[in-house]
Write a protein that holds these residues in place. Structure first.
Motif, PDB file in Angstrom:
ATOM      1  N   PHE A 103      40.446  31.755  34.279  1.00  0.00           N
ATOM      2  CA  PHE A 103      41.093  32.349  33.939  1.00  0.00           C
ATOM      3  C   PHE A 103      42.057  32.849  34.922  1.00  0.00           C
ATOM      4  CE2 PHE A 103      37.270  33.804  31.472  1.00  0.00           C
ATOM      5  CZ  PHE A 103      37.551  32.961  30.797  1.00  0.00           C
ATOM      6  N   THR A 104      42.226  32.403  36.014  1.00  0.00           N
ATOM      7  CA  THR A 104      43.135  32.894  37.335  1.00  0.00           C
ATOM      8  C   THR A 104      44.071  31.884  37.432  1.00  0.00           C
ATOM      9  OG1 THR A 104      40.957  34.257  38.645  1.00  0.00           O
ATOM     10  CG2 THR A 104      43.693  33.230  39.848  1.00  0.00           C
ATOM     11  N   THR A 105      43.735  30.694  36.881  1.00  0.00           N
ATOM     12  CA  THR A 105      45.019  29.648  36.833  1.00  0.00           C
ATOM     13  C   THR A 105      45.907  30.271  35.369  1.00  0.00           C
ATOM     14  OG1 THR A 105      43.267  28.205  37.855  1.00  0.00           O
ATOM     15  CG2 THR A 105      45.319  27.240  36.531  1.00  0.00           C
ATOM     16  N   ILE A 106      45.249  30.579  34.627  1.00  0.00           N
ATOM     17  CA  ILE A 106      46.211  30.550  33.382  1.00  0.00           C
ATOM     18  C   ILE A 106      46.836  32.065  33.257  1.00  0.00           C
ATOM     19  CG2 ILE A 106      44.964  29.519  31.727  1.00  0.00           C
ATOM     20  CD1 ILE A 106      43.970  31.695  30.156  1.00  0.00           C
ATOM     21  N   GLY A 107      46.554  32.750  34.791  1.00  0.00           N
ATOM     22  CA  GLY A 107      46.511  34.031  34.430  1.00  0.00           C
ATOM     23  C   GLY A 107      46.838  35.581  33.884  1.00  0.00           C
ATOM     24  N   TRP A 108      45.067  35.043  32.523  1.00  0.00           N
ATOM     25  CA  TRP A 108      43.816  36.165  32.214  1.00  0.00           C
ATOM     26  C   TRP A 108      43.343  36.588  33.704  1.00  0.00           C
ATOM     27  CZ3 TRP A 108      38.961  36.056  29.896  1.00  0.00           C
ATOM     28  CH2 TRP A 108      38.706  37.791  28.857  1.00  0.00           C
ATOM     29  N   LEU A 109      43.457  36.393  34.330  1.00  0.00           N
ATOM     30  CA  LEU A 109      42.496  37.517  35.275  1.00  0.00           C
ATOM     31  C   LEU A 109      43.416  37.378  36.868  1.00  0.00           C
ATOM     32  CD1 LEU A 109      38.770  37.031  36.067  1.00  0.00           C
ATOM     33  CD2 LEU A 109      39.825  38.355  34.740  1.00  0.00           C
ATOM     34  N   PRO A 110      44.258  38.753  37.454  1.00  0.00           N
ATOM     35  CA  PRO A 110      45.033  38.905  37.797  1.00  0.00           C
ATOM     36  C   PRO A 110      44.489  37.721  39.902  1.00  0.00           C
ATOM     37  CG  PRO A 110      44.643  40.716  37.444  1.00  0.00           C
ATOM     38  CD  PRO A 110      43.310  39.856  36.646  1.00  0.00           C
ATOM     39  N   SER A 111      45.428  37.835  40.139  1.00  0.00           N
ATOM     40  CA  SER A 111      44.954  36.336  41.710  1.00  0.00           C
ATOM     41  C   SER A 111      43.973  37.620  42.509  1.00  0.00           C
ATOM     42  CB  SER A 111      45.653  36.799  42.139  1.00  0.00           C
ATOM     43  OG  SER A 111      45.390  35.930  43.384  1.00  0.00           O
ATOM     44  N   ALA A 112      43.198  37.215  43.056  1.00  0.00           N
ATOM     45  CA  ALA A 112      42.280  38.152  43.879  1.00  0.00           C
ATOM     46  C   ALA A 112      43.023  38.302  45.365  1.00  0.00           C
ATOM     47  CB  ALA A 112      41.632  36.924  44.665  1.00  0.00           C
ATOM     48  N   LYS A 113      43.700  38.363  45.957  1.00  0.00           N
ATOM     49  CA  LYS A 113      45.369  38.710  46.539  1.00  0.00           C
ATOM     50  C   LYS A 113      45.148  39.534  45.851  1.00  0.00           C
ATOM     51  CE  LYS A 113      47.288  34.524  48.287  1.00  0.00           C
ATOM     52  NZ  LYS A 113      47.927  33.546  48.665  1.00  0.00           N
ATOM     53  N   THR A 114      45.791  40.140  44.792  1.00  0.00           N
ATOM     54  CA  THR A 114      45.896  41.504  44.713  1.00  0.00           C
ATOM     55  C   THR A 114      45.312  42.791  44.395  1.00  0.00           C
ATOM     56  OG1 THR A 114      45.656  41.148  42.478  1.00  0.00           O
ATOM     57  CG2 THR A 114      48.089  40.379  43.371  1.00  0.00           C
ATOM     58  N   MET A 115      43.757  42.174  44.379  1.00  0.00           N
ATOM     59  CA  MET A 115      42.226  43.265  44.183  1.00  0.00           C
ATOM     60  C   MET A 115      41.641  43.357  45.607  1.00  0.00           C
ATOM     61  SD  MET A 115      41.381  42.408  40.432  1.00  0.00           S
ATOM     62  CE  MET A 115      41.260  40.266  40.470  1.00  0.00           C
ATOM     63  N   ASN A 116      40.938  44.611  45.415  1.00  0.00           N
ATOM     64  CA  ASN A 116      39.510  44.262  46.160  1.00  0.00           C
ATOM     65  C   ASN A 116      38.664  43.771  46.084  1.00  0.00           C
ATOM     66  OD1 ASN A 116      38.347  46.633  45.302  1.00  0.00           O
ATOM     67  ND2 ASN A 116      39.276  47.875  45.780  1.00  0.00           N
ATOM     68  N   ALA A 117      37.850  43.955  46.276  1.00  0.00           N
ATOM     69  CA  ALA A 117      36.390  43.284  46.587  1.00  0.00           C
ATOM     70  C   ALA A 117      35.754  43.619  44.689  1.00  0.00           C
ATOM     71  CB  ALA A 117      34.985  43.041  47.414  1.00  0.00           C
ATOM     72  N   ILE A 118      35.759  44.965  45.376  1.00  0.00           N
ATOM     73  CA  ILE A 118      35.217  46.077  43.746  1.00  0.00           C
ATOM     74  C   ILE A 118      36.110  45.865  42.737  1.00  0.00           C
ATOM     75  CG2 ILE A 118      34.798  47.805  42.362  1.00  0.00           C
ATOM     76  CD1 ILE A 118      32.962  47.022  45.014  1.00  0.00           C
ATOM     77  N   GLN A 119      37.908  45.750  42.340  1.00  0.00           N
ATOM     78  CA  GLN A 119      38.402  45.474  41.509  1.00  0.00           C
ATOM     79  C   GLN A 119      37.710  44.109  40.859  1.00  0.00           C
ATOM     80  OE1 GLN A 119      42.110  46.259  43.360  1.00  0.00           O
ATOM     81  NE2 GLN A 119      41.538  48.063  42.283  1.00  0.00           N
ATOM     82  N   GLU A 120      37.781  43.501  42.144  1.00  0.00           N
ATOM     83  CA  GLU A 120      37.660  41.885  41.572  1.00  0.00           C
ATOM     84  C   GLU A 120      36.296  41.727  40.789  1.00  0.00           C
ATOM     85  OE1 GLU A 120      38.048  37.042  43.573  1.00  0.00           O
ATOM     86  OE2 GLU A 120      37.908  38.500  45.010  1.00  0.00           O
ATOM     87  N   LEU A 121      35.475  41.672  41.504  1.00  0.00           N
ATOM     88  CA  LEU A 121      33.725  41.711  40.562  1.00  0.00           C
ATOM     89  C   LEU A 121      33.718  42.532  39.262  1.00  0.00           C
ATOM     90  CD1 LEU A 121      31.095  41.390  41.191  1.00  0.00           C
ATOM     91  CD2 LEU A 121      30.543  43.298  41.823  1.00  0.00           C
ATOM     92  N   TYR A 122      34.253  43.692  38.860  1.00  0.00           N
ATOM     93  CA  TYR A 122      34.585  44.009  38.176  1.00  0.00           C
ATOM     94  C   TYR A 122      35.318  43.608  36.653  1.00  0.00           C
ATOM     95  CZ  TYR A 122      36.509  47.134  33.956  1.00  0.00           C
ATOM     96  OH  TYR A 122      36.496  48.063  32.754  1.00  0.00           O
ATOM     97  N   GLN A 123      36.904  42.651  37.608  1.00  0.00           N
ATOM     98  CA  GLN A 123      37.541  41.948  36.414  1.00  0.00           C
ATOM     99  C   GLN A 123      36.565  40.705  35.850  1.00  0.00           C
ATOM    100  OE1 GLN A 123      40.308  42.987  34.832  1.00  0.00           O
ATOM    101  NE2 GLN A 123      40.350  44.426  35.728  1.00  0.00           N
ATOM    102  N   ILE A 124      36.269  40.089  36.774  1.00  0.00           N
ATOM    103  CA  ILE A 124      35.551  39.103  36.414  1.00  0.00           C
ATOM    104  C   ILE A 124      33.909  39.294  35.468  1.00  0.00           C
ATOM    105  CG2 ILE A 124      33.726  36.964  37.259  1.00  0.00           C
ATOM    106  CD1 ILE A 124      35.693  37.077  40.308  1.00  0.00           C
ATOM    107  N   ALA A 125      33.296  40.072  35.759  1.00  0.00           N
ATOM    108  CA  ALA A 125      32.578  40.659  35.145  1.00  0.00           C
ATOM    109  C   ALA A 125      32.231  41.048  33.650  1.00  0.00           C
ATOM    110  CB  ALA A 125      31.511  42.018  36.199  1.00  0.00           C
ATOM    111  N   LYS A 126      34.029  41.589  33.309  1.00  0.00           N
ATOM    112  CA  LYS A 126      34.459  41.642  32.317  1.00  0.00           C
ATOM    113  C   LYS A 126      34.886  40.687  31.272  1.00  0.00           C
ATOM    114  CE  LYS A 126      38.412  43.851  31.984  1.00  0.00           C
ATOM    115  NZ  LYS A 126      39.795  44.632  31.957  1.00  0.00           N
ATOM    116  N   ALA A 127      35.529  39.211  31.906  1.00  0.00           N
ATOM    117  CA  ALA A 127      35.394  37.929  31.516  1.00  0.00           C
ATOM    118  C   ALA A 127      34.478  38.045  30.735  1.00  0.00           C
ATOM    119  CB  ALA A 127      36.853  38.061  32.078  1.00  0.00           C
ATOM    120  N   GLN A 128      33.786  37.613  31.849  1.00  0.00           N
ATOM    121  CA  GLN A 128      32.118  36.678  31.504  1.00  0.00           C
ATOM    122  C   GLN A 128      31.699  36.992  30.585  1.00  0.00           C
ATOM    123  OE1 GLN A 128      30.636  36.170  35.292  1.00  0.00           O
ATOM    124  NE2 GLN A 128      31.655  34.450  35.714  1.00  0.00           N
ATOM    125  N   THR A 129      31.579  38.482  30.913  1.00  0.00           N
ATOM    126  CA  THR A 129      30.599  39.230  29.773  1.00  0.00           C
ATOM    127  C   THR A 129      31.531  39.166  28.034  1.00  0.00           C
ATOM    128  OG1 THR A 129      30.502  40.714  31.230  1.00  0.00           O
ATOM    129  CG2 THR A 129      30.045  41.806  28.775  1.00  0.00           C
TER     130      THR A 129
END
Length: 290
Positions: A103-129
Motif C-alpha cells: 500500500f505504501t508503494t502505490i501511495g495509498w498509505l503515507p510513507s513511514a517517514k511522514t508519520m510518527n509510530a502511533i500514526q503509522e500503526l493507526y493507518q496500517i491497522a485501518k487499511a488491514q481491517t
C-alpha cells in the motif's frame, strides 16, 4: 504465568475427549470402546454390534505410508494436497505480511517517514481491517455457506483461478494503479485476492487432507500437507521483501500470479471428497482381493 492457563485448559479438555470412533474401531481395533464413546458423545444408545459391522465392512488390507500400495492409491493425492498448500501459503503469507509495503508503494498509505509510530500503526491497522472486512472474512463465510453445495474441488479451483486473475490484473497495469485517482481500484482488486483465497484454497487445503486418506494415515498425511504449507509460509515471509527489492513490485505480483496458477494445476491431483464417506475416499471400503 497467566498465559499458561489457556494452554493448560486446552490440554485438560483434550485429554477428556475420546478418540474418534473411526480410529478406535479401525486402527485401534476396539469396536466396543468406539461404540461406547459414540454413545457418550451423541447421548444416544448405539447397538454394540454397530462398530463391529462397520469394521467388518472396511477392508483390512493395511499398508504403510512408504508402501507401493500407498504410492499407487494416494501418492498423487498427497503430492496434490502438499503442493497446493505450499503454493497457497507463499502467496497468502507474502501478501498478508507485506500489505503495508504494497500500500505504501502505490501511495495509498503515507510513507513511514511522514508519520510518527502511533500514526503509522493507526493507518496500517485501518487499511488491514478494511481488507479483512471486505475480503478475508466474507470469503470464509461464502465457503461455510457453499462448500457442501459446490464441493471442495470447485471452490479450490475457483479460488486459485481468481487469485491468478486478480494478481495479473494488479501487475500488468501496475503503473495505472499508482496514479492517485486509481488507488481505490487497486485496493478493491487486491481485496478480491483475499476474498477468493478464503473462498478457495485457504479453506479447502486444510479440509481435503483430513478426508481423503486412510484412517491410520490420515493425521500423518494431513501433517505432511500442513508442514508443506508452513514451508510455503516461510518462503513467502522471507522471500517477498527480497523479491520486491530485486525485481520490483510489478514483477513480484506477476510471480505471485504464476504461483497461484501452478497451485491451480496441482489442484487437479486432488479428488473431490464431497458426498462420499471417508472409507470410500480412502479406498478402505473396497473389498479385499483374494
Amino acid at each position: 504465568m497467566l498465559g499458561a492457563v489457556p494452554a493448560l485448559l486446552t490440554y485438560y479438555w483434550r485429554a477428556k475427549m475420546p478418540e474418534t470412533a473411526r480410529y478406535t474401531s479401525l486402527v485401534a481395533k476396539d469396536p466396543e470402546k468406539a461404540t461406547s464413546d459414540m454413545s457418550k458423545v451423541l447421548d444416544v444408545d448405539i447397538e454394540a454390534g454397530f462398530a463391529k459391522n462397520d469394521q467388518a465392512r472396511v477392508s483390512s488390507d493395511e499398508f504403510g505410508l512408504f508402501s507401493k500400495k500407498f504410492l499407487r492409491r494416494h501418492g498423487l493425492h498427497l503430492l496434490g494436497t502438499a503442493t497446493t498448500w505450499f503454493l497457497l501459503d507463499i502467496a497468502f503469507y507474502s501478501q498478508n505480511l507485506f500489505q503495508k509495503d504494497i500500500f505504501t508503494t502505490i501511495g495509498w498509505l503515507p510513507s513511514a517517514k511522514t508519520m510518527n509510530a502511533i500514526q503509522e500503526l493507526y493507518q496500517i491497522a485501518k487499511a488491514q481491517t478494511l481488507i479483512a472486512l471486505c475480503g478475508t472474512v466474507p470469503g470464509y463465510w461464502f465457503t461455510v455457506a457453499l462448500i457442501d453445495w459446490m464441493g471442495r474441488f470447485k471452490i479450490q479451483v475457483l479460488g486459485f483461478s481468481f487469485m491468478t486473475a486478480s494478481l495479473i490484473g494488479l501487475a500488468i497495469p501496475y503503473h495505472h494503479w499508482t496514479l492517485p485517482h486509481n488507488r481505490i481500484g487497486f485496493v478493491v482488486l487486491y481485496s478480491l485476492t483475499f476474498f477468493f483465497c478464503n473462498f478457495g484454497p485457504n479453506a479447502t487445503t486444510f479440509i481435503v487432507p483430513a478426508e481423503i486418506f486412510p484412517a491410520r494415515l490420515r493425521a500423518t498425511c494431513h501433517g505432511i500437507s500442513a508442514a508443506s504449507g508452513k514451508a510455503g509460509a516461510m518462503v513467502g515471509s522471507f522471500g517477498f521483501a527480497a523479491l520486491v527489492k530485486a525485481v520490483g513490485m510489478k514483477t513480484t505480483l506477476l510471480i505471485m500470479a504464476g504461483i497461484s496458477f501452478v497451485g491451480l494445476l496441482f489442484s487437479f491431483l486432488v479428488p473431490e471428497p464431497n458426498g462420499k464417506s471417508l472409507e470410500e475416499l480412502s479406498g478402505e471400503a473396497e473389498p479385499e482381493k483374494i
